[in-house]
Scaffold this motif. Structure first.
Motif, PDB file in Angstrom:
ATOM      1  N   ASP A 100       0.782  -1.244   0.086  1.00  0.00           N
ATOM      2  CA  ASP A 100      -0.009   0.174  -0.273  1.00  0.00           C
ATOM      3  C   ASP A 100       1.085   1.200  -0.051  1.00  0.00           C
ATOM      4  O   ASP A 100       0.025   2.100   0.536  1.00  0.00           O
ATOM      5  CB  ASP A 100      -0.921   0.109   1.058  1.00  0.00           C
ATOM      6  N   HIS A 101       1.739   1.444  -0.238  1.00  0.00           N
ATOM      7  CA  HIS A 101       2.974   2.696  -0.041  1.00  0.00           C
ATOM      8  C   HIS A 101       3.554   2.705  -1.310  1.00  0.00           C
ATOM      9  O   HIS A 101       3.619   1.808  -2.794  1.00  0.00           O
ATOM     10  CB  HIS A 101       3.995   2.009   1.113  1.00  0.00           C
ATOM     11  N   GLY A 102       3.624   3.226  -1.712  1.00  0.00           N
ATOM     12  CA  GLY A 102       4.701   3.476  -3.201  1.00  0.00           C
ATOM     13  C   GLY A 102       5.647   5.461  -2.192  1.00  0.00           C
ATOM     14  O   GLY A 102       5.202   6.683  -2.246  1.00  0.00           O
ATOM     15  N   ARG A 152       8.098   2.966   1.357  1.00  0.00           N
ATOM     16  CA  ARG A 152       8.991   3.737   1.956  1.00  0.00           C
ATOM     17  C   ARG A 152      10.045   4.691   1.605  1.00  0.00           C
ATOM     18  O   ARG A 152      11.128   3.173   1.329  1.00  0.00           O
ATOM     19  CB  ARG A 152       8.228   3.857   3.341  1.00  0.00           C
ATOM     20  N   LYS A 153      10.619   5.418   1.592  1.00  0.00           N
ATOM     21  CA  LYS A 153      11.584   5.882   1.916  1.00  0.00           C
ATOM     22  C   LYS A 153      11.992   7.187   3.073  1.00  0.00           C
ATOM     23  O   LYS A 153      10.832   7.035   3.629  1.00  0.00           O
ATOM     24  CB  LYS A 153      11.905   6.988   0.773  1.00  0.00           C
ATOM     25  N   LEU A 154      13.449   6.538   3.507  1.00  0.00           N
ATOM     26  CA  LEU A 154      13.623   7.859   4.990  1.00  0.00           C
ATOM     27  C   LEU A 154      13.727   8.547   5.122  1.00  0.00           C
ATOM     28  O   LEU A 154      13.546   9.378   3.439  1.00  0.00           O
ATOM     29  CB  LEU A 154      14.934   7.020   5.746  1.00  0.00           C
ATOM     30  N   GLY A 155      13.502   9.956   5.456  1.00  0.00           N
ATOM     31  CA  GLY A 155      13.253  11.048   6.131  1.00  0.00           C
ATOM     32  C   GLY A 155      14.411  11.311   5.851  1.00  0.00           C
ATOM     33  O   GLY A 155      15.619  11.213   5.989  1.00  0.00           O
ATOM     34  N   ALA A 156      14.886  13.048   5.301  1.00  0.00           N
ATOM     35  CA  ALA A 156      16.380  13.657   5.080  1.00  0.00           C
ATOM     36  C   ALA A 156      16.888  13.736   6.350  1.00  0.00           C
ATOM     37  O   ALA A 156      16.336  14.857   6.675  1.00  0.00           O
ATOM     38  CB  ALA A 156      16.234  14.311   4.267  1.00  0.00           C
ATOM     39  N   THR A 157      17.191  13.113   7.329  1.00  0.00           N
ATOM     40  CA  THR A 157      18.171  14.037   8.504  1.00  0.00           C
ATOM     41  C   THR A 157      19.684  13.220   8.753  1.00  0.00           C
ATOM     42  O   THR A 157      19.985  12.857   8.193  1.00  0.00           O
ATOM     43  CB  THR A 157      16.869  12.835   9.596  1.00  0.00           C
ATOM     44  N   PRO A 158      19.861  14.121   9.945  1.00  0.00           N
ATOM     45  CA  PRO A 158      21.063  13.517   9.719  1.00  0.00           C
ATOM     46  C   PRO A 158      21.372  12.216  10.175  1.00  0.00           C
ATOM     47  O   PRO A 158      22.446  11.572   9.243  1.00  0.00           O
ATOM     48  CB  PRO A 158      21.548  14.408  11.238  1.00  0.00           C
ATOM     49  N   HIS A 220       2.852   5.662  -8.377  1.00  0.00           N
ATOM     50  CA  HIS A 220       1.833   4.401  -9.635  1.00  0.00           C
ATOM     51  C   HIS A 220       1.988   5.482 -11.133  1.00  0.00           C
ATOM     52  O   HIS A 220       2.503   4.557 -11.910  1.00  0.00           O
ATOM     53  CB  HIS A 220       0.238   4.185  -9.080  1.00  0.00           C
ATOM     54  N   ILE A 221       1.956   6.531 -11.412  1.00  0.00           N
ATOM     55  CA  ILE A 221       1.545   7.603 -12.071  1.00  0.00           C
ATOM     56  C   ILE A 221       2.289   6.956 -12.663  1.00  0.00           C
ATOM     57  O   ILE A 221       2.816   7.297 -14.556  1.00  0.00           O
ATOM     58  CB  ILE A 221       1.870   9.023 -12.251  1.00  0.00           C
TER      59      ILE A 221
END
Length: 318
Positions: A100-102, A152-158, A220-221
């Motif tokens: 359910d993620h992308g 999913r991807k990780l957020g941009a953090t140190p 998906h697009i």
């Protein structure tokens, strides 16, 4: 002793394969665990991959031209692979979609893909990627629930930056590592990842947020831009959500139909730039990006980029 054995490293590349057969070689020999398709079947294709397979996990460094990758139940039943991939995008951009993620991916992003369930990924511009593949049981034991991160991807953090630097250093030095050293390096990646993820990702059994829905829709697009009939209705049907919920995820922006149109135009622009020095076929590129009417395509292209498709081709010729 096992710990002193060097990690075996293998290199696969298309450089030594004559060009008309390069993609077929990559598809049948290197990427046989999934279905892959080129974003432009006529454009020259090149790719290379380093594979370092240890008893603790497999590290891959891949550089590839634009492709789409789909892994479905046929592949899963055939090879029985049940591993978790941690992917660092070194260069280029693309997408990943699973469950359910992308999300869309760009250089510096770290994302996740589970080999034991269907999913898709790809890049319309080409990419360089470092990927650590570990058994799902190892990921569960040392990091956590795989379903909290797939697609999913990780957020941009140190902390993500530290993890990225570690993966890059691992890929650079793995060829000189022993099995024992590789095991320590894999544990280091998983330890860092556990720290990055701790308390940052909600369980996947709740309803998707508007941001997560938008990320999934955008990924998906990218997969379906070549389908002329693809639009907001088919997007909602594919994601199994109501039109109102999908439109809410794009509220405040230009809307879904415009987002799809601009993504088609961006892909057409990229393909023309890629192929204009080798003879861009505008009609072929137009249809491969989901447009059916040349006049509509040319008008929308000029409105977005300030010049017509033919003008863009002429720039390359000049």
């Amino acid at each position: 002793m096992r710990g002193k054995d060097k990690v075996p490293v293998f290199i696969a590349e298309t450089e030594s394969v004559e060009q008309p057969k390069a993609f077929a070689y990559w598809r049948d020999t290197v990427m046989s665990a999934a279905d892959i398709t080129p974003f432009d079947p006529v454009a020259p294709f090149s790719a290379s991959r380093m594979v370092a397979a240890s008893a603790h996990g497999t590290l891959l460094r891949t550089v590839s031209g634009p492709i789409g990758v789909d892994r479905d139940m046929r592949h899963i039943r055939r090879d029985g692979r049940d591993e978790m991939s941690i992917m660092l995008i070194v260069a280029g951009e693309g997408y990943v979609e699973q469950g359910d993620h992308g999300t869309l991916l760009r250089a510096g992003d770290v994302a996740f893909h589970a080999m034991g369930q269907p999913g898709a990924a790809g890049s319309r511009k080409g990419y360089e990627e470092i990927r650590l593949v570990v058994p799902r049981a190892t990921f569960l034991a040392q990091v956590g629930n795989t379903q909290d991160v797939v697609g999913r991807k990780l957020g941009a953090t140190p902390a993500r930056g530290l993890l990225s630097a570690y993966l890059n250093a691992f890929a650079t030095s793995v060829s000189s590592m022993s099995e024992g050293e590789a095991g320590i390096a894999v544990e280091g990646v998983l330890h860092l990842l556990r720290g990055v993820l701790h308390g940052r990702i909600e369980p996947a059994n709740g309803e998707l947020s508007a941001e997560a829905m938008r990320s999934l829709a955008l990924a998906h697009i990218q997969r379906r831009l070549h389908e002329p009939e693809f639009g907001p209705n088919s997007l909602a049907a594919s994601l199994r959500v109501s039109r109102s919920r999908l439109y809410a995820a794009f509220a405040g922006g230009q809307g879904i139909a415009a987002t799809i149109r601009d993504a088609r135009l961006d892909r057409a622009h990229d393909r023309i730039v890629m192929m204009r020095n080798t003879g861009a076929r505008i009609a072929s590129i137009m249809t491969s990006c989901g447009f059916t009417d040349p006049a509509t395509f040319s008008r929308a292209f000029r409105q977005r980029f300030g010049l017509s498709p033919r003008d863009l081709v002429a720039q390359g010729a000049g």
